[in-house]
Scaffold this motif. Sequence first.
Motif, mmCIF file in Angstrom:
data_model
loop_
_atom_site.group_PDB
_atom_site.id
_atom_site.type_symbol
_atom_site.label_atom_id
_atom_site.label_comp_id
_atom_site.label_asym_id
_atom_site.label_seq_id
_atom_site.Cartn_x
_atom_site.Cartn_y
_atom_site.Cartn_z
ATOM 1 N N VAL A 286 41.333 52.861 47.866
ATOM 2 C CA VAL A 286 41.638 52.155 49.119
ATOM 3 C C VAL A 286 42.375 50.857 48.823
ATOM 4 O O VAL A 286 43.345 50.498 49.513
ATOM 5 N N SER A 287 41.939 50.150 47.797
ATOM 6 C CA SER A 287 42.588 48.895 47.418
ATOM 7 C C SER A 287 44.058 49.107 47.071
ATOM 8 O O SER A 287 44.940 48.377 47.550
ATOM 9 N N LEU A 288 44.345 50.096 46.256
ATOM 10 C CA LEU A 288 45.716 50.338 45.816
ATOM 11 C C LEU A 288 46.608 50.803 46.963
ATOM 12 O O LEU A 288 47.763 50.386 47.079
ATOM 13 N N ALA A 289 46.066 51.663 47.824
ATOM 14 C CA ALA A 289 46.844 52.122 48.976
ATOM 15 C C ALA A 289 47.178 50.954 49.900
ATOM 16 O O ALA A 289 48.325 50.817 50.370
ATOM 17 N N GLY A 290 46.185 50.112 50.169
ATOM 18 C CA GLY A 290 46.417 48.955 51.028
ATOM 19 C C GLY A 290 47.386 47.972 50.416
ATOM 20 O O GLY A 290 48.226 47.374 51.119
ATOM 21 N N THR A 291 47.305 47.780 49.104
ATOM 22 C CA THR A 291 48.220 46.865 48.413
ATOM 23 C C THR A 291 49.660 47.345 48.539
ATOM 24 O O THR A 291 50.569 46.558 48.845
ATOM 25 N N ALA A 292 49.870 48.631 48.306
ATOM 26 C CA ALA A 292 51.224 49.178 48.422
ATOM 27 C C ALA A 292 51.771 49.012 49.843
ATOM 28 O O ALA A 292 52.938 48.636 50.039
ATOM 29 N N LEU A 293 50.925 49.259 50.832
ATOM 30 C CA LEU A 293 51.357 49.157 52.227
ATOM 31 C C LEU A 293 51.736 47.722 52.586
ATOM 32 O O LEU A 293 52.808 47.470 53.154
ATOM 33 N N MET A 294 50.876 46.769 52.254
ATOM 34 C CA MET A 294 51.125 45.384 52.666
ATOM 35 C C MET A 294 52.260 44.742 51.877
ATOM 36 O O MET A 294 52.975 43.885 52.404
ATOM 37 N N ALA A 295 52.435 45.150 50.617
ATOM 38 C CA ALA A 295 53.580 44.634 49.859
ATOM 39 C C ALA A 295 54.883 45.147 50.466
ATOM 40 O O ALA A 295 55.901 44.439 50.470
ATOM 41 N N THR A 296 54.864 46.370 50.986
ATOM 42 C CA THR A 296 56.041 46.906 51.678
ATOM 43 C C THR A 296 56.364 46.079 52.918
ATOM 44 O O THR A 296 57.528 45.724 53.164
#
Length: 407
Positions: A286-296
């Motif tokens: 969940v952390s990695l998915a959220g990080t990728a989304l918000m960095a986008t």
Amino acid sequence: MNAAIEPTTGSARTKNLVLATWVSAINFWAWNMIGPLSTTYAGDIRLSSTQASMLVATPILVGSLGRIVIGSLTDRWGGRVMFIAVSLASIPPVLAVGAAATAGSYPLLLVSGFFLGIAGTVFAVGIPFVNSWHEPARRGFATGVFGMGMVGTALSAFFTPRFVNWFGLMGTHVIVAVALALTAVLCVATMRDAPAFHPNTDPVVPKLKAAAKLPVTWEMSFLYAVVFGGFVAFSNYLPTLIKTVYGFSAVDAGARTAGFALAAVLARPVGGALSDRIPPKYVVLVSLAGTALMATVAAFEPPPDLWSAVTFIALALFLGVGTGGVFAWVARRAPAKSVGSVTGIVSAAGGLGGYFPPLVMGATYDPVGNDYTIGLLLLVATAVIALVFTAVRLHTREPDAAKGAPV
């Protein structure tokens, strides 16, 4: 008899966890003293974007690599001795940074910043110290609470520019140096190693070699380099990014960076506590998915102040949850006698993960478009790679490094 002893044991456990978290916080403040003032230095000393990035990144590099040795020394000498040693050893570099900045010397700032990295090694002391005080079922939460010492980066981002306005550049560094000294005295007077702690007197190099042979060491190093490295990089470089892209003052950029760091700090014990209840793999995913989304989202430069704040706070929350999840995973899998050595390597990888992004951000900054799109998209790509690696290569129930049994 056990009933009579337990309250004292519980009280000692809580006291030492709070003390360890405070020591971490004040050392993280010292470690991050250059970042909040980097834009000021860049203007006063006329630094290029690359030079300013190098100035921010240097303490991160030393604080990261130093954790490898400090973790093994903690296995040998215990957390109390090492907390005291790191706090005292950080005082001269803090004062040297203040003197170099006052003199306006970039070379001296770089050299002083190199030794300022000592303060960043404190994390490799705290994880084995806290682990030895808590039973396995509570280590995720306990290491998450200790990880809240990252609030020192928020304190530094918020207060350091203000202290400079109130007390002057050198006066600010003297205040932090005094705080480090008082912290060391507090540790001498009240901190104790856990009764369960047993010194590992094996030579340091063989211990590090043994830790390096464990699969958990490198698997967790990769993941921690992404989540903690992302936190460290943004905590140090966000003042520059915000000031450059949105035109805020150093004080205002510091306040917004403090909000980012505080969100990550509060999320860390949440990640650890969740990992005590569900497999850490799911927390990290969940952390990695959220990080990728918000960095986008961040790459598209959301307008200030509401949407940019929501974007970076959400990014901080995902990174914070991930840091708690990864170290809960480490606590489950690392052999008890090698926790310090494994922690040293993993936390060094996390710090190194924070070393390169500021350099990349500075090198890929587009002065024509006034944006950091390329650097942020590289973060997206890294998070996605880590997400796929975790989903495909790591299992919900990993074999215990010490026993070979699933945990």
